[in-house]
Design a protein around this motif. Structure first.
Motif, PDB file in Angstrom:
ATOM      1  N   ILE A   1       0.830  -1.203   0.000  1.00  0.00           N
ATOM      2  CA  ILE A   1       0.000   0.000   0.000  1.00  0.00           C
ATOM      3  C   ILE A   1       0.865   1.254   0.000  1.00  0.00           C
ATOM      4  CG2 ILE A   1      -1.575   1.350   1.465  1.00  0.00           C
ATOM      5  CD1 ILE A   1      -2.929  -1.397   2.127  1.00  0.00           C
ATOM      6  N   LEU A   2       1.943   1.222   0.819  1.00  0.00           N
ATOM      7  CA  LEU A   2       2.821   2.397   0.866  1.00  0.00           C
ATOM      8  C   LEU A   2       3.635   2.505  -0.411  1.00  0.00           C
ATOM      9  CD1 LEU A   2       4.080   2.198   4.561  1.00  0.00           C
ATOM     10  CD2 LEU A   2       2.428   3.813   3.583  1.00  0.00           C
ATOM     11  N   GLY A   3       4.307   1.388  -0.757  1.00  0.00           N
ATOM     12  CA  GLY A   3       5.235   1.415  -1.885  1.00  0.00           C
ATOM     13  C   GLY A   3       4.535   1.600  -3.220  1.00  0.00           C
ATOM     14  N   LEU A   4       3.663   0.671  -3.517  1.00  0.00           N
ATOM     15  CA  LEU A   4       3.003   0.720  -4.824  1.00  0.00           C
ATOM     16  C   LEU A   4       1.870   1.728  -4.853  1.00  0.00           C
ATOM     17  CD1 LEU A   4       2.609  -2.959  -6.096  1.00  0.00           C
ATOM     18  CD2 LEU A   4       3.695  -1.032  -7.278  1.00  0.00           C
ATOM     19  N   GLY A   5       0.976   1.580  -3.866  1.00  0.00           N
ATOM     20  CA  GLY A   5      -0.236   2.385  -3.876  1.00  0.00           C
ATOM     21  C   GLY A   5       0.058   3.871  -3.832  1.00  0.00           C
TER      22      GLY A   5
ATOM     23  N   ASN B   1      -3.244   8.282 -10.263  1.00  0.00           N
ATOM     24  CA  ASN B   1      -4.486   8.586  -9.557  1.00  0.00           C
ATOM     25  C   ASN B   1      -5.478   9.322 -10.446  1.00  0.00           C
ATOM     26  OD1 ASN B   1      -4.357   7.319  -7.185  1.00  0.00           O
ATOM     27  ND2 ASN B   1      -3.623   9.088  -5.994  1.00  0.00           N
ATOM     28  N   GLY B   2      -6.698   8.915 -10.324  1.00  0.00           N
ATOM     29  CA  GLY B   2      -7.752   9.586 -11.064  1.00  0.00           C
ATOM     30  C   GLY B   2      -7.787   9.236 -12.535  1.00  0.00           C
ATOM     31  N   SER B   3      -6.928   8.289 -12.961  1.00  0.00           N
ATOM     32  CA  SER B   3      -6.907   7.888 -14.370  1.00  0.00           C
ATOM     33  C   SER B   3      -8.255   7.308 -14.756  1.00  0.00           C
ATOM     34  CB  SER B   3      -5.796   6.857 -14.590  1.00  0.00           C
ATOM     35  OG  SER B   3      -6.116   6.023 -15.675  1.00  0.00           O
ATOM     36  N   ASP B   4      -8.649   7.578 -15.995  1.00  0.00           N
ATOM     37  CA  ASP B   4      -9.936   7.059 -16.466  1.00  0.00           C
ATOM     38  C   ASP B   4      -9.953   5.535 -16.478  1.00  0.00           C
ATOM     39  OD1 ASP B   4     -10.974   9.500 -16.721  1.00  0.00           O
ATOM     40  OD2 ASP B   4     -10.526   9.708 -18.875  1.00  0.00           O
ATOM     41  N   ALA B   5      -8.750   4.972 -16.746  1.00  0.00           N
ATOM     42  CA  ALA B   5      -8.667   3.517 -16.877  1.00  0.00           C
ATOM     43  C   ALA B   5      -9.169   2.813 -15.628  1.00  0.00           C
ATOM     44  CB  ALA B   5      -7.239   3.088 -17.174  1.00  0.00           C
TER      45      ALA B   5
ATOM     46  N   ALA C   1     -10.886   5.995  -9.752  1.00  0.00           N
ATOM     47  CA  ALA C   1     -10.691   5.643  -8.348  1.00  0.00           C
ATOM     48  C   ALA C   1      -9.278   5.984  -7.898  1.00  0.00           C
ATOM     49  CB  ALA C   1     -10.949   4.151  -8.154  1.00  0.00           C
ATOM     50  N   ASP C   2      -9.116   6.029  -6.588  1.00  0.00           N
ATOM     51  CA  ASP C   2      -7.805   6.190  -5.994  1.00  0.00           C
ATOM     52  C   ASP C   2      -7.017   4.916  -6.301  1.00  0.00           C
ATOM     53  OD1 ASP C   2      -5.909   7.452  -4.454  1.00  0.00           O
ATOM     54  OD2 ASP C   2      -6.525   6.363  -2.645  1.00  0.00           O
ATOM     55  N   TYR C   3      -5.728   5.053  -6.755  1.00  0.00           N
ATOM     56  CA  TYR C   3      -4.997   3.862  -7.176  1.00  0.00           C
ATOM     57  C   TYR C   3      -4.838   2.852  -6.027  1.00  0.00           C
ATOM     58  CZ  TYR C   3      -1.558   0.823  -9.415  1.00  0.00           C
ATOM     59  OH  TYR C   3      -0.922  -0.273  -9.937  1.00  0.00           O
ATOM     60  N   VAL C   4      -4.575   3.352  -4.831  1.00  0.00           N
ATOM     61  CA  VAL C   4      -4.423   2.440  -3.679  1.00  0.00           C
ATOM     62  C   VAL C   4      -5.709   1.656  -3.480  1.00  0.00           C
ATOM     63  CG1 VAL C   4      -3.775   2.257  -1.262  1.00  0.00           C
ATOM     64  CG2 VAL C   4      -2.959   4.173  -2.608  1.00  0.00           C
ATOM     65  N   ALA C   5      -6.824   2.363  -3.550  1.00  0.00           N
ATOM     66  CA  ALA C   5      -8.116   1.694  -3.355  1.00  0.00           C
ATOM     67  C   ALA C   5      -8.385   0.711  -4.477  1.00  0.00           C
ATOM     68  CB  ALA C   5      -9.239   2.723  -3.274  1.00  0.00           C
ATOM     69  N   PHE C   6      -7.789   0.975  -5.659  1.00  0.00           N
ATOM     70  CA  PHE C   6      -7.973   0.074  -6.791  1.00  0.00           C
ATOM     71  C   PHE C   6      -7.177  -1.226  -6.615  1.00  0.00           C
ATOM     72  CE2 PHE C   6      -6.584  -1.634 -10.891  1.00  0.00           C
ATOM     73  CZ  PHE C   6      -7.795  -1.811 -11.549  1.00  0.00           C
ATOM     74  N   ILE C   7      -5.891  -1.096  -6.235  1.00  0.00           N
ATOM     75  CA  ILE C   7      -5.070  -2.321  -6.169  1.00  0.00           C
ATOM     76  C   ILE C   7      -5.256  -3.093  -4.865  1.00  0.00           C
ATOM     77  CG2 ILE C   7      -3.279  -1.533  -7.770  1.00  0.00           C
ATOM     78  CD1 ILE C   7      -1.488  -1.152  -5.220  1.00  0.00           C
ATOM     79  N   ALA C   8      -5.642  -2.437  -3.775  1.00  0.00           N
ATOM     80  CA  ALA C   8      -5.700  -3.122  -2.482  1.00  0.00           C
ATOM     81  C   ALA C   8      -6.616  -4.350  -2.503  1.00  0.00           C
ATOM     82  CB  ALA C   8      -6.106  -2.145  -1.384  1.00  0.00           C
TER      83      ALA C   8
END
Lengths: 343, 269
Positions: free
Chosen positions: B49-53, B61-65, B69-76
């Protein structure tokens, strides 16, 4: 009073041939009409094949309750394969096998629940300590933790390993591991304990300790089935045994019966330094009932060792060493198969 | 002296408790190392979460792809499922290989009333247990970072467990069947790792060329990851959730049957 193993052996040795053992045998062998019901193991035409190789080739066995029954034979005779079939781990290829009155082919789990098994290689968990090994094994049988812990303590005491209860298995000697495996096999209070070569690889002291514990079990009425390629072990522990060779049963009986039926009472062992054993055999012809020439020695089977030795010397032969002894199961095996047990 | 039946919990084999007794064996071994595994269970999600997110998230962050969503919230949630997958399958590579070839745990169990199915299910249960511990820990870390955007978020734990359940049978069957242990390294490098990388954990599946997307469609990890993400973000998964579930169930059942056959073959004497 508990008769110790050594005391029992002394008594047996002091008693006239056959006597001591026969008396004990009668006390544990049920009358004929009850035997069929009481049989712990009953096998008819038992066969195990691996591809083209026939490991066990149609054997019949009956083991009554309370008996110590042995499979004697060299490596590869089919002893362990038979044990695995009786232990309901390896299904027979053909034949009928009933254990504790149940069919080995269909009631495997129920039979195993009432067996104690000491496999040839200790299957202990080396990462756990002694107590944990026993308790977790008890859990396989569905024994409650509280009971399992109590029994584990008692059994460690029985095999004289209480002071090592918290040690790791990897720190134990071979003899201690063997005793622990025996303790583990008793965790479910089995009626039938199977021991595959219980003392192979142990030093003499460790062997005697194992024998003594097994003798105690026998006294408690536990049925023992063991394999061995040591004839002294078979003589010490077995009420009755079968000699196996090449997957078949070559002979069956009490140790005394086997010796009486297949060999003479006494054996004279001669060793010669210089001469060829082949020519010696001719010169020895007629000194005994049978002359067996081995690469390193000559065996003379006779009922009177002393006069045989006198006859050998009378013929002017000068053996380097002369040993007069009682016939053993080793001689029986040699007679039946033409080979020695331990090469 | 008490009789056997008084002291035995399950005199009848019909109760099916044998698998639990086999499971206890692995649990007892785990007792030695659980402190470490729980610690790393916390550390792993923290590092991700710290390193990647946070770091990579700064770029995307905020990318349409990723639907804004927040990237951390996306990958977690993806990491939650893929970690459960990795922990469970990791428990079933070398340990399963060793249990029949170096160690003698299975042989000891075989001599007892446990059946082959008990032995198999006990080991699988343990792998699931390990996955469950890591999933719960991961979920708590996510909660601590405020990454749970939906009241349905706890379902993500279930999705992670389904991912593990769908994978364990197949991995068990492979570990039980391989001829030598170097094959297990190949399983890790060319099986478990790529499955993690190409199952939409770190980026949405439509970022991959269309030609290789079908690989993800048949991967149990992708379906688990999407269900997990749908739970924590409160969005609809790419396929109907029943379709995702169906693939996972097929994997779980098929894998178990393969594992069962592989064990029977190995234990046959």
């Amino acid at each position: 009073m508990i008769r110790t193993f050594r005391a029992a052996r002394r008594e047996r040795r002091a008693a006239p041939p056959g006597n001591g053992r026969r008396i004990r045998l009668d006390s544990v062998t049920p009358p004929l009409y009850r035997r069929r019901v009481q049989d712990m193991i009953s096998a008819r035409g038992l066969i195990k094949r691996y591809g083209d190789h026939t490991a066990v080739d149609g054997i019949d066995i009956n083991v009554p309750k309370g008996q110590a029954f042995g499979f004697l034979g060299p490596n590869g005779a089919g002893k362990s394969t038979t044990m695995r079939m009786i232990g309901c781990v390896s299904p027979p290829t053909a034949g009928e096998l009933r254990i504790l009155g149940m069919d080995a082919a269909t009631d495997g789990a129920r039979i195993r629940a009432r067996l104690g098994v000491v496999p040839q290689d200790d299957t202990l968990d080396t990462e756990l300590n002694l107590l944990e090994n026993l308790v977790i094994y008890a859990r396989y049988f569905g024994i409650r933790y509280k009971v399992a812990r109590e029994r584990a303590r008692e059994l460690l005491d029985f095999v004289q390993l209480s002071d090592r209860a918290e040690s790791k298995v990897e720190d134990l000697s071979g003899g201690m591991r063997r005793r622990l495996t025996i303790a583990r096999s008793l965790i479910n209070e089995p009626e039938l304990v199977m021991l595959d070569e219980p003392t192979t690889g142990l030093d003499p002291q460790a062997r005697h300790l194992v024998w003594e514990r097994l003798f105690r079990l026998k006294q408690r009425g536990v049925t023992l089935v063991l394999t061995t390629h040591y004839m002294d072990e078979a003589e010490q522990l077995c009420d009755r045994l079968v000699v196996m060779d090449g997957g078949r049963i070559a002979a069956e009986g009490t140790p005394r019966q086997l010796i009486e039926a297949h060999v003479t009472r006494e054996v004279v062992e001669l060793r010669f330094n210089t001469e060829d054993h082949g020519t010696i055999a001719e010169k020895l012809d007629g000194t005994a009932q049978r002359v067996e020439v081995l690469p390193d020695r000559v065996l003379l089977y006779t009922d009177d060792g002393e006069s045989t030795v006198a006859e050998v010397h009378g013929r002017g032969l000068q053996p380097a060493s002369v040993l007069e002894r009682r016939a053993t199961l080793e001689d029986v095996f040699l007679r039946l198969t033409g080979r020695t047990l331990v090469d | 002296m008490t009789t056997v039946s008084e002291n035995v919990e399950s005199p009848s084999r019909a109760t099916g408790s044998g698998a639990l007794h086999a499971f206890e064996h692995w649990l007892l071994n785990y007792r030695r190392t659980w402190h470490g595994s729980v610690f790393s269970g916390f550390l792993l999600p923290l590092l991700f979460i710290l390193g990647l997110g946070m770091a990579v998230g700064g770029y995307v962050n905020g990318s349409d792809a990723i639907g804004g969503a927040d990237y951390v919230a996306f990958i977690a949630p993806g990491l939650l499922a893929s970690t459960a997958f990795q922990i469970a399958t990791g428990e079933l590579t070398w340990p399963v290989y060793a249990a029949t070839r170096w160690g003698s745990q299975y042989k000891a169990m075989q001599a007892s009333p446990l059946t082959n199915d008990d032995i198999l299910n006990g080991h699988l249960l343990y792998a699931l247990f390990r996955a469950a511990v890591s999933a719960v820990v991961f979920f708590l870390v996510m909660a601590a970072f405020g990454l749970l955007d939906s009241p349905l978020a706890p379902l993500a734990i279930l999705a992670a467990m389904l991912t593990a359940l769908a994978s364990i049978g197949a991995v068990y069957a492979i570990s039980m069947s391989v001829k030598n242990e170097s094959a297990l390294s190949i399983v890790h490098r060319f099986g478990i790792l790529p499955l993690t990388l190409f199952s939409a954990v770190f980026f949405p599946l439509d970022q991959l060329p269309l030609a290789i997307r079908p690989l993800a469609w048949i991967s149990p990890v992708w379906h688990g990851v999407e269900l997990s993400r749908a739970s924590t973000l409160g969005v609809a998964p790419p396929w109907p959730w029943l379709a995702h579930l169906a693939v996972l169930v097929v994997w779980a059942v098929g894998g178990w049957m393969f594992a069962r056959a592989a064990l029977a073959k190995r234990l046959k004497v």
